[in-house]
Design an enzyme around this catalytic site. Sequence first.
Site, PDB file in Angstrom:
ATOM      1  CG  ASN A  11      33.012 -14.268  15.997  1.00  0.00           C
ATOM      2  OD1 ASN A  11      33.875 -15.123  16.075  1.00  0.00           O
ATOM      3  ND2 ASN A  11      33.289 -12.981  15.910  1.00  0.00           N
ATOM      4  CG  ASP A  71      27.667  -6.298  22.682  1.00  0.00           C
ATOM      5  OD1 ASP A  71      28.080  -6.669  21.575  1.00  0.00           O
ATOM      6  OD2 ASP A  71      27.409  -5.111  22.921  1.00  0.00           O
TER       7      ASP A  71
END
Length: 200
Positions: A11, A71
Amino acid sequence: MQRKLVLATRNRGKVREFEELLAPLRLEVYSLLDFPGLSLPPETGRTFEENALFKARLVSSWLGLSALGDDSGLEVEALGGAPGLYSSRFAGEGADDARNNEKLLRLLEPYPEELRRARFCCVLALCTAQGDTYTGRGFLEGFITREPRGREGFGYDPLFLLPEWGKTLAELGPEVKNNISHRARAVRDLWPVLVKVFEG
């Protein structure tokens, strides 16, 4: 002493944030974008912590380097904590930010402002080249707007309103966001360990 750290993500938004947040350590920071042949399998953990640890351990074992797994997700009170672990694929596998945001706004459309409370959660996991693991956590409280606002940030940032600022994360810009975000808070929580591991 090893000064290399691999971010267990592709990302680009997260990579930019982590590079800025970790800059004081003066590390050689890489990500999975630098290793095109490596790709993470689907997340199967039942918590943010399980997923973060899984990513960090796997990438560290592949490369023999320290790895940082992240996460994170958005938990919306009116939706019982959804999208939660499924934040990045809320509108289905392969969904982009726009589709995820559209689904969230559609589900929340009936709810008044006071019932649109939400929080961003982030768990970081560091797996050192020696196999030691550590975790850090960060949270950011806010509300979900009725339409996207701002052009900075990524993910749900244009919908996440911070009442004390009167702006969304996407309106604040990286200078402010990188001081107050859930990811920034998780890095601060993990900072003593990062300093010990890399500056020992």
